[in-house]
Scaffold this active site. Structure first.
Site, mmCIF file in Angstrom:
data_model
loop_
_atom_site.group_PDB
_atom_site.id
_atom_site.type_symbol
_atom_site.label_atom_id
_atom_site.label_comp_id
_atom_site.label_asym_id
_atom_site.label_seq_id
_atom_site.Cartn_x
_atom_site.Cartn_y
_atom_site.Cartn_z
ATOM 1 C CG HIS A 169 -1.967 -0.944 1.335
ATOM 2 N ND1 HIS A 169 -2.174 -1.773 2.420
ATOM 3 C CD2 HIS A 169 -2.950 -1.243 0.449
ATOM 4 C CE1 HIS A 169 -3.235 -2.537 2.198
ATOM 5 N NE2 HIS A 169 -3.717 -2.240 1.010
ATOM 6 C CB CYS A 256 -3.144 -2.123 8.879
ATOM 7 S SG CYS A 256 -1.612 -1.969 8.047
#
Ligand code: CIR
Length: 271
Positions: A169, A256
């Site tokens: 990401h 996250c």
């Protein structure tokens, strides 16, 4: 270990339990290795405790034991002060995570939901002030970027695509330290992508260190990255470290594991 505490009263941190099925998680750029579930749960608890110590009100989303990656709740939504955008995660196995998060976020925000063919993971979205950097990765496509932009544009946000390759990401490679500064691994993302923001590089021996959680004026850094933590302290940042290496075996990092949102009601009440 904590160097100092500046609390973030009025910040809600939404988290989700580590699923017993964590070992079946998605993996893209790292090899599968055994995960010690009890250790992962303990590290997650330490993470929640650190957020609480920094002044966050920690709210648990409903457990999702059948969703191996549910602990990585960041990927299911992008939340600003004005709206919660429910994502359509890039990994099909993760799409069952979103509905319960949407229902919970409706407590605090109007909800907008991204639709097929958009794919977007919250881990690809870095909001710094009104600038929204969106990683174009294996999880997030141009339709996702465009739909997110359409949801946020009425509130004055401008989205900008940033190519991401070789890591999961965008926020694996860069996160914000404050409204003017990003912490970046220049081997994974071009720091000029964030101009005019100042880019601080991670220690070259700590490639994963760019993923930090900003809570008020504090920065949460994974304990595995002491040299980058020191680099930030030397620049005047107040750093808290937490262990996260077991969760990292599931390709998850610190951001996250939470969705942070301003408790706008608390703010309006002056709390
Ligand atoms: C996945 O591949 O989707 C999970 N195993 C890890 C997700 C990490 N999330 C994040 O970086 N925002």
């Amino acid at each position: 270990m904590r160097d100092g505490v500046a609390t973030a009263s009025g910040t809600i941190a939404i988290t989700r339990a580590v699923s017993p099925t964590l070992a079946d998680c998605e993996l893209t750029h790292i090899a599968r290795e055994p995960i010690d579930l009890a250790r992962a749960v303990a590290q997650h608890a330490a993470y929640e405790a650190a957020l609480a110590t920094l002044g966050c009100r920690v709210v648990r989303a409903p457990d999702a034991p059948g969703c191996p990656d549910a602990v990585f709740i960041e990927d299911t939504a992008v939340v600003t002060d004005e709206v919660a955008v429910i994502t359509r995660p890039g990994a099909a196995s993760r799409r069952g995570e979103s509905a319960a998060v949407a229902a919970l976020l409706a407590t605090w925000r109007p909800v907008v939901t991204l639709t097929d063919p958009a794919t977007l993971d919250g881990g690809d979205v870095l909001v710094v002030g009104r600038a929204v950097f969106v990683g174009l990765s294996s999880r997030t496509n141009r339709e996702g970027l465009q739909q997110l932009g359409a949801a946020l544009a009425p509130h004055g946000y401008v989205v900008r695509g940033v190519p991401v390759a070789g890591v999961l990401h965008l926020k694996t490679a860069a996160t914000a330290l404050d409204d003017h500064t990003v912490l970046v691994n220049p081997a994974w993302v071009d720091p000029t992508a964030f101009a005019p923001l100042t880019a601080i590089p991670v220690d070259p021996g700590e490639p994963g260190a760019a993923n930090v959680v900003r809570v008020g004026t504090q920065v949460l850094v994974a304990a595995a990255f002491p040299r980058t933590a020191q680099r930030l302290r030397d620049r005047g940042y107040a750093v808290t470290t937490v262990p996260a290496d077991e969760l990292a075996k599931a390709e998850g990092a610190l951001t996250c594991c939470s969705l942070l949102l301003r408790d706008t009601e608390a703010v309006s009440r002056g709390l």
